[in-house]
Design an enzyme around this catalytic site. Structure first.
Site, mmCIF file in Angstrom:
data_model
loop_
_atom_site.group_PDB
_atom_site.id
_atom_site.type_symbol
_atom_site.label_atom_id
_atom_site.label_comp_id
_atom_site.label_asym_id
_atom_site.label_seq_id
_atom_site.Cartn_x
_atom_site.Cartn_y
_atom_site.Cartn_z
ATOM 1 C CG ASP B 76 13.088 104.431 69.990
ATOM 2 O OD1 ASP B 76 13.834 105.355 69.629
ATOM 3 O OD2 ASP B 76 12.871 103.413 69.314
ATOM 4 C CB ILE B 79 9.018 100.592 69.371
ATOM 5 C CG1 ILE B 79 8.237 101.717 68.721
ATOM 6 C CG2 ILE B 79 9.318 99.519 68.362
ATOM 7 C CD1 ILE B 79 8.966 102.355 67.576
ATOM 8 C CG ASP B 117 13.314 97.597 73.221
ATOM 9 O OD1 ASP B 117 12.414 97.840 72.402
ATOM 10 O OD2 ASP B 117 13.919 98.472 73.850
ATOM 11 C CG HIS B 161 13.562 80.681 57.636
ATOM 12 N ND1 HIS B 161 13.466 80.705 56.260
ATOM 13 C CD2 HIS B 161 14.785 81.175 57.925
ATOM 14 C CE1 HIS B 161 14.588 81.190 55.751
ATOM 15 N NE2 HIS B 161 15.409 81.479 56.727
ATOM 16 C CB CYS B 203 7.393 79.856 54.030
ATOM 17 S SG CYS B 203 8.966 80.375 53.331
ATOM 18 C CB SER B 229 7.167 84.564 51.922
ATOM 19 O OG SER B 229 5.886 84.944 52.235
ATOM 20 C CB SER B 231 14.161 86.963 49.177
ATOM 21 O OG SER B 231 14.755 86.199 48.160
#
Lengths: 562, 324
Positions: B76, B79, B117, B161, B203, B229, B231
């Site tokens: 972690d 990351i 975070d 998006h 997308c 793209s 779902s």
């Protein structure tokens, strides 16, 4: 008739006045209020720094003991020579190594010191006579008859800044001093490369500027293992006890750090600041299952599986959230009672004497077996005092590797002394200081030049005064650092290079330098046109009308004249 | 028995005698094998840029990649997870404290030990660029910083998006592909990465990597310019689409990877072909120095440490007089 004329004249004056205000007052005002504040940067000096010409100077003193020089050679000594070696790393970076060598004969006290039984004692007594400043070396040339060195060893490198070099008898070597020096030349070169700076190390330190493809895998490993230069490091010692029900472990970590680690860190104080902490973790297991080896009736871990040990443990190690310094982790793992003893095997399935391994730029792990301290009939939990000297011996060696103190194999015929009570020989410190200074200078110049380039390219980043001041101080420190390196003052060079790095990093990473102002040109037009077009159209049209009327009047006047 | 005693006696190699002999000064066991990729540590920056309940799938996307990356070994502390909205504790979530990836609800990608975070309104273009370029205010804690160096391999995953050349953050601002490319160039100038893998699931995602110009970047996108793209599947109990197709098949692919696997990037490029994804995933490798076939998945998604055996120790039995 006259009133329309007056009206028209008034209209013309009004249009001209508005146009004048817009052009003389409005346009400059708009320009001033929409321009970004950019403080002045010393761009020309920065461009000069982009072409880096580094000169590293070392002072070498060569002392001839009795029996190495013939009388006629002795007359020519004392003598001073300067040697230059040039290397061009790439089109922007050039290196020059300068050795100022002074040759002289030994004094009586030095002769006494060289008469000690062993090389180590000679080294010690020579040290009591005089102390060499940082960055310099003294080489004592001893005759073939001397018993200080073993048969197969020609050079002994001491703990401070002295080396002992044995040459053949004057009869074989040559008559004149020049022949003697030429005979000594290859050995001297090797000594200098081991004790001060070598081209491979310095070129590796320039890796920020120059992406050099190293020759062999060994040097890739060397360059990846040591931490990059940083103003501070944090060292964390962790004791992992997966089995507190069986073992109650006691380790005097504070005392051990004070006795064994602190001397090294104090000696390294010019290079970086260190902060140390320690912790004990209970029920922390290694992520890998060891295999039982019946031939040794012990559990073993292969070299292949060691790579997977670190990650599960690291998730449980805390870190000091207050600083952004790199962290070195040293873990001491005591295997649980059911999996003791635990040994590490290397790739050839041989046992590793230190029972420890390390990971580049991370830290080290040592496995400490305690099953020998108690018998089968012990009452659990057993109190165990960990032998900190043994543990710290391993951690200190790993620490040296990770800080970049260790270097390549010495050439054949060399004997290198043990590193002394601080865990670091003086010449090793010098080596580290040379490579750190060069690394800092290289990193700082890259940072400053790329910052200047970035600010130049992106026109609408605001450059505050404090950033300009940081950049100026970084440039000044860099120039001073390069000058001190040239003069051979290693301590000052390192200090200035550290200041340069701090200033350049602070300037580059200043939070105010973030630009979110990427406007494609069509968006700029889309913003300004609705504002300015409605205002400009009437002004332009009336100006045009004025101009066309004036032209028509002039034409009428011309026609009247004719 | 004798071997055991001898091994304990010779447990410490004397630093005194470093004369060049048959004993190696620094032994690199198969250094070549270990150091071929040139990195010593791994980082991941995982960003979900959408808020509102109906964008549940974007949070699920990011959390699936987070889960895979943690499972394969990245801790972690390495990351940086940025989630623009909280779906697990959203008032509209019929199963609180969970984020599922599949309508069978077999995999709760939220898990027990997620560490976010940057959360909620902290996920902005400015903060994202600050994390990448390192220009954070001095008071920022370690967990919110990308403390990579020149030997770090970084994985950057973005989802949300997007459109042709931009990605929408929080439904109110955008990051353009030029800004992203400039941010990567600043990272390269300061040597903040060794190699960088950029994955985007939006997308027209391929437009976001068109403008990259720094070396050692590899990019994957879920759709080409002009394509959307899609779902994966809705869940009638939760009421929203759970994941995007590309990341769903990416997660399936990553579930088969374990820390010691040798699968390479060419297999990653084949994830989610047009038949499954409806959009055409794209990738870009021209800026990458190594051949993708030699790049392991674990070079970016996992954290396989390089390890060397410590061959020398220092004899400290007599600290005051250890020089002789």
């Amino acid at each position: 008739m006259a009133t329309t004329e007056v009206e028209r004249r008034r209209g013309q004056l009004a249009a001209l006045a508005i146009a004048a205000v817009v052009i003389i007052v409005g346009v400059p005002l708009w320009w001033r209020t929409t321009e970004t504040y950019r403080a002045w940067l010393p761009v020309s000096q920065i461009n000069e720094l982009a072409k880096l010409q580094l000169q590293l100077s070392a002072d070498v003193e060569v002392v001839f003991a009795r029996g190495t020089l013939t009388p006629e050679q002795q007359k020519k000594v004392p003598l001073t020579q300067t040697q230059d070696e040039e290397h061009r790393v790439d089109e922007d970076t050039a290196l020059r190594y300068r050795y100022e060598t002074r040759y002289r004969t030994a004094t009586i006290m030095e002769e006494d010191a060289l008469n000690q039984p062993t090389a180590a004692e000679a080294d010690l007594s020579l040290h009591t006579l005089s102390e060499s400043p940082c960055g310099s070396l003294v080489v004592y040339v001893i005759p073939e008859s001397s018993s200080l060195l073993r048969q197969d060893v020609d050079v002994y490198i001491g703990q401070r800044r002295t080396a002992l070099l044995r040459i053949g008898s004057p009869m074989r070597v040559g008559r004149t001093l020049e022949q003697l020096l030429a005979h000594m030349e290859p050995r001297m070169k090797q000594v200098l490369q081991v004790m001060s700076f070598s081209n491979t190390d310095i070129t590796a330190a320039l890796s920020d500027r120059v992406r050099v493809s190293p020759g062999n895998k060994g040097s890739i490993a060397d360059s990846m293992r040591a931490f990059k230069s940083s103003p501070g490091y944090e060292i964390t010692f962790s004791l992992l006890n997966p089995d507190p029900k069986s073992h109650r472990l006691h380790w005097d970590i504070e005392g051990a750090v004070q006795t064994y680690i602190q001397p090294l860190l104090t000696k390294l104080a010019p290079v970086a600041n260190f902060s140390i902490d320690s912790q004990t973790l209970y029920y922390a297991v290694l992520g890998v299952n060891p295999r039982f080896d019946s031939s040794r009736s012990a559990y073993t871990l292969n070299a292949d599986s060691l790579a997977h040990v670190i990650n599960p443990v690291e998730a449980r190690l805390g870190s000091n959230a207050a600083s952004s310094n790199p962290v070195l982790n040293f873990l001491l793992y005591v295997p649980d009672a059911h999996h003791s003893p635990l040994y590490i095997n290397d790739r050839k399935k041989q046992e590793v004497p230190s029972n420890a391994f390390h990971s580049p730029r991370w830290g080290g792990i040592m496995v400490y077996n305690v099953n020998a301290f108690y018998g089968l009939d012990a009452v659990f939990p057993v109190d165990i005092n960990i032998n900190m000297a043994k543990v710290m011996g391993v951690f200190l060696a790993q620490l040296r590797l990770l800080l970049g103190v260790q270097s390549s194999t010495p050439p054949p015929g060399f004997q290198v002394a043990a590193c002394g009570s601080a865990g670091l020989a003086d010449w090793e410190l010098d080596r580290l200081m040379w490579s750190r200074s060069v690394e800092n200078v290289a990193t700082a110049t890259t940072t400053i030049t790329s910052l200047a380039q970035l600010l130049d390219q992106i026109g609408n980043i605001v450059i505050n005064d404090n950033i300009a001041q940081q950049v100026s101080s970084a440039v000044t420190s860099l120039q001073l650092a390069v000058a001190e390196l040239e003069a051979g003052n290693l301590g000052f060079a390192l200090q200035y290079s550290k200041e340069a790095i701090l200033a350049s990093e602070r300037a580059f990473f200043d939070p105010s330098l973030l630009h979110l102002l990427y406007f494609p040109d069509d968006q700029k037009f889309a913003i300004y046109i609705p504002l300015f077009l409605p205002m400009c159209v009437p002004i332009l049209l009336s100006l045009l009308k004025i101009v066309s009327e004036a032209r028509q009047k002039r034409r009428e006047k011309q026609a009247k004249k004719d | 028995m004798l071997a055991l005693c001898a091994s304990q006696l010779t447990a410490i190699l004397d630093m005194n005698l470093l004369a060049f002999s048959s004993r190696n000064y620094i032994k690199h066991d198969n250094a070549g094998q270990f150091f071929s990729s040139g990195h010593t540590n791994n980082w991941a920056v995982l960003v979900c840029t959408s808020r509102f309940w109906f964008n549940y799938r974007h949070v699920a996307n990011t959390l699936s990649v987070y889960r895979s990356v943690k499972r394969l070994g990245i801790p972690d502390s390495h990351i940086v997870l940025m989630l623009a909205d909280d779906m697990a504790c959203n008032h509209r979530n019929p199963k609180p404290a969970t984020v599922f990836s599949h309508k069978n609800m077999e995999l709760n990608v939220y898990g027990d030990d997620v560490e976010v975070d940057y959360r909620g309104y902290e996920v902005t273009v400015e903060n994202f660029l600050r994390v990448l370029t390192g220009r954070l205010p001095p008071s920022t804690p370690r967990s919110k910083r990308l403390l990579s160096d020149d030997r770090s391999n970084i994985l950057i995953y973005l989802t949300g998006h997007g459109g042709n050349g931009f990605l929408k953050f929080q439904d109110s601002e955008e990051i353009s592909n030029v800004e992203l490319a400039d941010a990567f160039e600043q990272m390269w100038q300061k040597r903040r990465y060794n190699e960088l893998l950029f994955i985007i699931d939006t997308c027209q995602g391929a437009s976001m990597y068109e403008r990259f110009y720094s070396p050692n970047l590899m990019a994957l996108a879920s759709s080409q310019v002009g394509e959307d793209s899609l779902s994966h599947q809705p869940d009638l109990a939760i009421g929203v689409h759970l994941m995007d197709r590309y990341t769903f098949y990416l997660l399936e692919f990553l579930e088969d990877i374990h820390p010691a696997s040798k699968t390479n990037m060419n297999d990653l490029f084949k994830v989610c072909p047009k038949s499954q994804c409806v959009s055409t995933p794209g990738h870009r490798t021209d800026l990458f120095l190594r051949d993708p076939g030699s790049v392991l998945i674990t070079d970016f998604f996992g954290s396989v440490r390089k390890v060397e055996i410590t061959m020398e120790t220092i004899n400290l039995t007599d600290p005051i007089n250890s020089f002789r």
